[in-house]
Design a protein around this motif. Structure first.
Motif, PDB file in Angstrom:
ATOM      1  N   ALA A 191      -2.265  -3.504  -4.690  1.00  0.00           N
ATOM      2  CA  ALA A 191      -2.545  -2.154  -4.212  1.00  0.00           C
ATOM      3  C   ALA A 191      -2.868  -1.304  -5.440  1.00  0.00           C
ATOM      4  O   ALA A 191      -1.982  -1.025  -6.247  1.00  0.00           O
ATOM      5  CB  ALA A 191      -1.350  -1.590  -3.453  1.00  0.00           C
ATOM      6  N   LYS A 210       0.826  -1.215   0.000  1.00  0.00           N
ATOM      7  CA  LYS A 210       0.000   0.000   0.000  1.00  0.00           C
ATOM      8  C   LYS A 210       0.858   1.262   0.000  1.00  0.00           C
ATOM      9  O   LYS A 210       0.555   2.232  -0.696  1.00  0.00           O
ATOM     10  CB  LYS A 210      -0.953   0.000   1.185  1.00  0.00           C
ATOM     11  N   ALA A 259      -4.384   8.815   4.076  1.00  0.00           N
ATOM     12  CA  ALA A 259      -4.403   7.351   3.946  1.00  0.00           C
ATOM     13  C   ALA A 259      -3.158   6.747   4.599  1.00  0.00           C
ATOM     14  O   ALA A 259      -3.237   5.686   5.233  1.00  0.00           O
ATOM     15  CB  ALA A 259      -4.487   6.949   2.479  1.00  0.00           C
ATOM     16  N   ARG A 285       2.354   1.856  -3.326  1.00  0.00           N
ATOM     17  CA  ARG A 285       1.369   2.457  -4.225  1.00  0.00           C
ATOM     18  C   ARG A 285       1.241   3.956  -3.949  1.00  0.00           C
ATOM     19  O   ARG A 285       1.172   4.765  -4.884  1.00  0.00           O
ATOM     20  CB  ARG A 285       0.014   1.752  -4.066  1.00  0.00           C
ATOM     21  N   GLU A 323      -5.200   1.470  -5.155  1.00  0.00           N
ATOM     22  CA  GLU A 323      -5.895   2.664  -4.699  1.00  0.00           C
ATOM     23  C   GLU A 323      -5.472   3.871  -5.520  1.00  0.00           C
ATOM     24  O   GLU A 323      -4.340   3.957  -5.995  1.00  0.00           O
ATOM     25  CB  GLU A 323      -5.606   2.938  -3.218  1.00  0.00           C
ATOM     26  N   ASP A 324      -6.393   4.807  -5.652  1.00  0.00           N
ATOM     27  CA  ASP A 324      -6.080   6.077  -6.305  1.00  0.00           C
ATOM     28  C   ASP A 324      -6.453   7.187  -5.328  1.00  0.00           C
ATOM     29  O   ASP A 324      -7.279   6.987  -4.431  1.00  0.00           O
ATOM     30  CB  ASP A 324      -6.853   6.225  -7.620  1.00  0.00           C
ATOM     31  N   TYR A 325      -5.824   8.321  -5.490  1.00  0.00           N
ATOM     32  CA  TYR A 325      -6.037   9.435  -4.578  1.00  0.00           C
ATOM     33  C   TYR A 325      -6.231  10.703  -5.392  1.00  0.00           C
ATOM     34  O   TYR A 325      -5.568  10.907  -6.410  1.00  0.00           O
ATOM     35  CB  TYR A 325      -4.833   9.587  -3.630  1.00  0.00           C
TER      36      TYR A 325
END
Length: 171
Positions: free
Chosen positions: A80, A24, A93, A27, A82-84
């Motif tokens: 992993a 994570k 996060a 990423r 995830e996008d932000y």
């Protein structure tokens, strides 16, 4: 054997959590670098936090039972992906992740104590102590990103409020 099955199970789960955290944070580093061009921030987070989860913590926690001839079962590490939307989202996060990990690590240590596996417990206390500066650093990052918001000066100035790692150490 010198370790209870309950301790073996909780330690293996914690090792798994280390590698999930590493994935994570890697990423997050990639998003900071490629999407937001926060190269300095990405580099520091990658080397001083992501690497710590797989190396210092993953390997360190595993060694607490491997030395008693208990091989580690790593399990599946999820992708992993995830996008932000903002740098602030990434830092939030990251803060959530390090606090969640801290709580799980504390629970793991408590369970080894409850199982009377004091030799494992003692080593986990050292790992808890090594993890605390990461929590403190990320709390500071969150305080700073609230001030900077999404101003790229955060990335330029991060060395002024980054205290993990050794000064002058190659990153």
């Amino acid at each position: 054997m010198n370790i209870t099955q309950a301790t073996k199970d909780v330690v293996m789960e914690m090792v798994h959590e280390c590698f999930v955290a590493n994935s994570k944070v890697d990423r997050m580093q990639s998003i900071l670098n490629a999407k937001f061009a926060y190269v300095n921030t990405a580099n520091l987070i990658h080397h001083d936090i992501a690497h710590a989860y797989s190396g210092t913590f993953g390997d360190g926690i595993a060694e607490t039972i491997e030395k008693y001839n208990v091989p580690i079962e790593y399990g599946n590490i999820p992708y992993a992906v995830e996008d932000y939307e903002t740098v602030e989202n990434v830092i939030q996060a990251l803060l959530d992740l390090v606090i969640d990990f801290q709580n799980k690590l504390n629970k793991c240590a408590k369970e080894t104590l409850d199982n009377m596996d004091l030799h494992v417990y003692a080593e986990l206390l050292d790992i808890i102590e090594e993890h605390n500066p990461i929590v403190e650093q990320v709390i500071l990052l969150q305080d700073k990103i609230k001030l900077y918001q999404n101003n790229p000066a955060f990335d330029v100035h991060i060395d002024h409020f980054w205290f993990l790692g050794e000064k002058g150490e190659e990153r």
